[in-house]
Design a protein around this motif. Structure first.
Motif, PDB file in Angstrom:
ATOM      1  N   VAL A 157     -19.638   8.971   9.400  1.00  0.00           N
ATOM      2  CA  VAL A 157     -18.974   7.727   8.991  1.00  0.00           C
ATOM      3  C   VAL A 157     -18.188   7.160  10.171  1.00  0.00           C
ATOM      4  O   VAL A 157     -18.254   5.959  10.461  1.00  0.00           O
ATOM      5  CB  VAL A 157     -18.063   7.947   7.763  1.00  0.00           C
ATOM      6  N   VAL A 189     -18.998   3.563  11.907  1.00  0.00           N
ATOM      7  CA  VAL A 189     -17.938   2.542  11.976  1.00  0.00           C
ATOM      8  C   VAL A 189     -17.736   2.096  13.417  1.00  0.00           C
ATOM      9  O   VAL A 189     -17.639   0.895  13.707  1.00  0.00           O
ATOM     10  CB  VAL A 189     -16.621   3.063  11.352  1.00  0.00           C
ATOM     11  N   ALA A 218     -18.674  -1.642  14.638  1.00  0.00           N
ATOM     12  CA  ALA A 218     -17.558  -2.424  15.181  1.00  0.00           C
ATOM     13  C   ALA A 218     -17.819  -2.858  16.616  1.00  0.00           C
ATOM     14  O   ALA A 218     -17.490  -3.961  17.022  1.00  0.00           O
ATOM     15  CB  ALA A 218     -16.269  -1.615  15.102  1.00  0.00           C
ATOM     16  N   GLY A 250     -24.317  -0.680   8.324  1.00  0.00           N
ATOM     17  CA  GLY A 250     -23.519   0.537   8.212  1.00  0.00           C
ATOM     18  C   GLY A 250     -23.975   1.428   7.070  1.00  0.00           C
ATOM     19  O   GLY A 250     -24.102   2.642   7.226  1.00  0.00           O
TER      20      GLY A 250
END
Length: 194
Positions: free
Chosen positions: A48, A52, A56, A142
C-alpha cells in the motif's frame, strides 16, 4: 469514481510483471517460517505504501537514477543471499513448523520492512507511476496495482506453506539463497552496463 476497466488493466499488467519478481520469493521464504496471515498483513501494508508513493509521484519516479537503484538492490540481494546461506538450520525447521510462537507485530514488521526495502524503485512501482500519469485516475490505478501486488504476495506466501510440507526447510533456504544471489548478480550487471 473508480473505473473498473482501468483497474482491471492495471491489475493485469502489474500482476504479470510482479509474478516472476522477488516478491514471490520473499513471500515464499517468509511463508515457510511464519504464520501466513501475519506475513501477509506486513507485506500488504508495505505494498500500500509503495502504490501510494508511485501514484503520488506519477511519472517523476522514472527520473530516478536507475543505475544507482539497481546497484543498491543488487547489494541488498547479495546480503540477503549470504544471510540465508550462512544461517544455521538446527532449530529453524522446528521454529518454522510452529509459527504461532511468533508475535504478530514481529512477523508483520519483518514482512513490511523486507518488501518496503526490496521493492523500492521496482519495475512495478515505476510502471504504476507511469500508469497513474497516463490514465490520470489515481484511485483506479492504485486499486488495480494494490490488488495485483496482494495477489502475487498471497500466492508466494501460500506456496511457501504448501512447499514446506513436501520439501525440507534447509533445501528451500539454500535454493532461495542461490536465487537471491542470481538476482543480485543480475541487478549489479544492470547497474554496471550502460
Amino acid at each position: 469514481m473508480i473505473s473498473l476497466s482501468v483497474a482491471a488493466l492495471v491489475f493485469g499488467v502489474v500482476f504479470l510483471a510482479e509474478l516472476p519478481d522477488k516478491t514471490a520469493l520473499a513471500g515464499l521464504m517468509l511463508g515457510t517460517r511464519y504464520r501466513a496471515s501475519y506475513v501477509f498483513a506486513g507485506v500488504a501494508a508495505a505494498f500500500v505504501v509503495h502504490v501510494v508513493l508511485a501514484v503520488a509521484a506519477g511519472s517523476v519516479l522514472t527520473l530516478l537514477p536507475q543505475r544507482v537503484l539497481q546497484a543498491v538492490v543488487g547489494v541488498l540481494f547479495l546480503a540477503g543471499a549470504l544471510v540465508l546461506w550462512l544461517k544455521k538450520d538446527d532449530e529453524e525447521e522446528e521454529q518454522a513448523r510452529t509459527p504461532a510462537d511468533q508475535s504478530f507485530w514481529k512477523v508483520a514488521s519483518s514482512g513490511f520492512m523486507l518488501i518496503l526495502v526490496a521493492e523500492f524503485g521496482d519495475l512495478t512501482q515505476i510502471m504504476t507511476a507511469n500508469l497513474a500519469a497516463r490514465y490520470d485516475d489515481p484511485l483506479s490505478v492504485g486499486l488495480g496495482a494494490v490488488l495485483a501486488l496482494w495477489a502475487v504476495a498471497a500466492l508466494g506466501i501460500l506456496g511457501g506453506r504448501t512447499l514446506m510440507r513436501f520439501v525440507p526447510l534447509r533445501l528451500i533456504t539454500k535454493v532461495a539463497a542461490l536465487l537471491m544471489a542470481g538476482l543480485a548478480a543480475f541487478s549489479l550487471y544492470e547497474a554496471a552496463t550502460p
